[in-house]
Every structure is written in structure tokens, then in C-alpha cells.
Design a protein around this motif. Structure first.
Motif, short mmCIF file in Angstrom:
data_model
loop_
_atom_site.label_atom_id
_atom_site.label_comp_id
_atom_site.label_asym_id
_atom_site.label_seq_id
_atom_site.Cartn_x
_atom_site.Cartn_y
_atom_site.Cartn_z
N TYR A 1 -53.33 -40.89 71.40
CA TYR A 1 -54.37 -39.87 71.57
C TYR A 1 -53.73 -38.52 71.92
N ARG A 2 -52.80 -38.53 72.88
CA ARG A 2 -52.15 -37.29 73.31
C ARG A 2 -51.31 -36.67 72.19
N LYS A 3 -50.72 -37.51 71.34
CA LYS A 3 -49.93 -37.02 70.20
C LYS A 3 -50.82 -36.50 69.08
N GLY A 4 -52.11 -36.84 69.16
CA GLY A 4 -53.05 -36.40 68.13
C GLY A 4 -53.05 -37.27 66.89
N ILE A 5 -52.45 -38.46 66.96
CA ILE A 5 -52.43 -39.33 65.79
C ILE A 5 -53.55 -40.38 65.82
N TYR A 6 -54.15 -40.57 66.98
CA TYR A 6 -55.31 -41.45 67.07
C TYR A 6 -56.41 -40.66 67.77
N THR A 7 -57.35 -40.18 67.00
CA THR A 7 -58.39 -39.30 67.54
C THR A 7 -59.78 -39.92 67.51
N GLN A 8 -59.92 -41.10 66.96
CA GLN A 8 -61.24 -41.71 66.83
C GLN A 8 -61.58 -42.53 68.06
N VAL A 9 -61.47 -41.88 69.19
CA VAL A 9 -61.75 -42.55 70.46
C VAL A 9 -62.58 -41.60 71.32
N PRO A 10 -63.64 -42.10 71.93
CA PRO A 10 -64.46 -41.23 72.78
C PRO A 10 -63.72 -40.83 74.05
N TRP A 11 -64.02 -39.63 74.56
CA TRP A 11 -63.40 -39.17 75.80
C TRP A 11 -63.66 -40.15 76.93
N PHE A 12 -64.83 -40.76 76.96
CA PHE A 12 -65.15 -41.73 78.02
C PHE A 12 -64.11 -42.83 78.08
N THR A 13 -63.62 -43.27 76.93
CA THR A 13 -62.61 -44.34 76.89
C THR A 13 -61.29 -43.83 77.46
N ILE A 14 -60.88 -42.63 77.05
CA ILE A 14 -59.65 -42.04 77.59
C ILE A 14 -59.78 -41.86 79.10
N ALA A 15 -60.91 -41.36 79.54
CA ALA A 15 -61.15 -41.14 80.97
C ALA A 15 -61.17 -42.46 81.73
N THR A 16 -61.70 -43.51 81.13
CA THR A 16 -61.74 -44.83 81.77
C THR A 16 -60.33 -45.36 81.99
N ILE A 17 -59.50 -45.24 80.97
CA ILE A 17 -58.11 -45.69 81.10
C ILE A 17 -57.40 -44.88 82.19
N ALA A 18 -57.56 -43.57 82.15
CA ALA A 18 -56.91 -42.72 83.14
C ALA A 18 -57.39 -43.06 84.55
N PHE A 19 -58.70 -43.22 84.71
CA PHE A 19 -59.23 -43.54 86.03
C PHE A 19 -58.66 -44.87 86.53
N ALA A 20 -58.67 -45.89 85.69
CA ALA A 20 -58.18 -47.21 86.11
C ALA A 20 -56.71 -47.12 86.53
N PHE A 21 -55.90 -46.42 85.76
CA PHE A 21 -54.49 -46.31 86.09
C PHE A 21 -54.26 -45.45 87.33
N LEU A 22 -55.02 -44.39 87.48
CA LEU A 22 -54.90 -43.57 88.69
C LEU A 22 -55.29 -44.37 89.93
N TYR A 23 -56.31 -45.18 89.78
CA TYR A 23 -56.75 -46.00 90.90
C TYR A 23 -55.65 -46.99 91.30
N ILE A 24 -55.04 -47.61 90.30
CA ILE A 24 -53.94 -48.55 90.57
C ILE A 24 -52.76 -47.82 91.21
N LEU A 25 -52.49 -46.61 90.76
CA LEU A 25 -51.37 -45.82 91.27
C LEU A 25 -51.56 -45.44 92.73
N ASN A 26 -52.80 -45.21 93.15
CA ASN A 26 -53.10 -44.75 94.50
C ASN A 26 -52.94 -45.90 95.50
N PRO A 27 -51.93 -45.85 96.40
CA PRO A 27 -51.75 -46.96 97.34
C PRO A 27 -52.78 -46.98 98.47
N PHE A 28 -53.51 -45.87 98.65
CA PHE A 28 -54.47 -45.79 99.75
C PHE A 28 -55.89 -45.68 99.22
#
Length: 137
Positions: free
Chosen positions: A63-90
Motif C-alpha cells: 500500500y505504501r509503495k503504491g502497488i496495492y491500492t484496492q484496499v479501504p483506508w479502514f483496513t490500513i488503519a485497522t492494521i496500524a492500530f492493532a500493531f501500535l497497540y501491540i507495540l505499546n507496553p503500557f
């Protein structure tokens, strides 16, 4: 991203937090890929998500490279949120609490995957088609 007020991890919480994700959050996830992957691999509770985590990172990269663009922002945001949550130790249940520290991470990842399951399948189909097209040339 995470307030001090104790919150219940449920679908509404996850959906609400996902709506707060922006491009800068996605950048943070991309810069911390190894640390997030290590937390997933080294947690007995999250280890079963190792392969799905790789697919999710693949989707973010493409998605970031622009080669896969057929994905809703909600999906990208969901992945980012899940990973940020895992990253946060507190987060809601701090990761250093033995036996309990990853329960909330597991819940967030599980809810997130429910929201984006069909988009992950579409991405995997695209990856297969993309690989076959490259082999044919």
C-alpha cells in the motif's frame, strides 16, 4: 493514543480507536516492524498470529509503495492500530504482567482481524495473481 482511563476492550473500543489513526501512525508501524514482529513471535498468546502479521505487513508495504491500492483506508488503519497497540507496553493491561499482559493485545488483534478478513483474502489473491503474472513474463 491510549488514555489513562481504564477501558473495556470490545469491538466498539477498537472501531473508535481505528478512526483516530492517520498516515503518521502508519509510518510509526512501518519503522517498528521488527519490534512488533518480535513481540508477536515471543508471546505465546500472539504467536499464532505470526503468519497473519506477515501478510498484514506485506499489505501495508505494498500500500505504501503504491502497488496495492484496492484496499479501504479502514483496513490500513485497522492494521496500524492493532500493531501500535501491540507495540505499546503500557496499554490497558501492561505487557509485563505475567500471564495477563497480552490478553488485551490478543483481543485487539482478534477484533481487528474480524473487521478486515475479506480484505486480507483479497490481498492474498492479488499477491498470487501478481506472482503468476511476473512468472509468465
Amino acid at each position: 493514543m491510549f488514555g489513562k482511563k481504564k477501558k473495556e476492550i470490545d469491538e466498539d473500543f477498537v472501531k473508535t480507536e481505528i478512526t483516530k489513526i492517520d498516515d503518521d501512525d502508519v509510518d510509526v508501524v512501518m519503522r517498528n516492524q521488527e519490534e512488533i514482529a518480535d513481540k508477536i513471535i515471543n508471546s505465546n498468546m500472539l504467536k499464532k498470529y505470526t503468519e497473519l502479521g506477515k501478510v498484514m505487513y506485506g499489505m501495508l508495504k505494498d500500500y505504501r509503495k503504491g502497488i496495492y491500492t484496492q484496499v479501504p483506508w479502514f483496513t490500513i488503519a485497522t492494521i496500524a492500530f492493532a500493531f501500535l497497540y501491540i507495540l505499546n507496553p503500557f496499554d490497558i493491561v501492561p505487557d509485563f504482567i505475567p500471564g495477563l499482559g497480552y490478553i488485551d493485545d490478543f483481543a485487539v488483534l482478534t477484533f481487528g482481524l474480524r473487521f478486515i478478513e475479506s480484505d486480507l483474502h483479497n490481498y492474498l489473491d492479488w499477491k498470487l495473481e501478481h506472482a503468476e503474472a511476473e512468472e509468465a513474463t
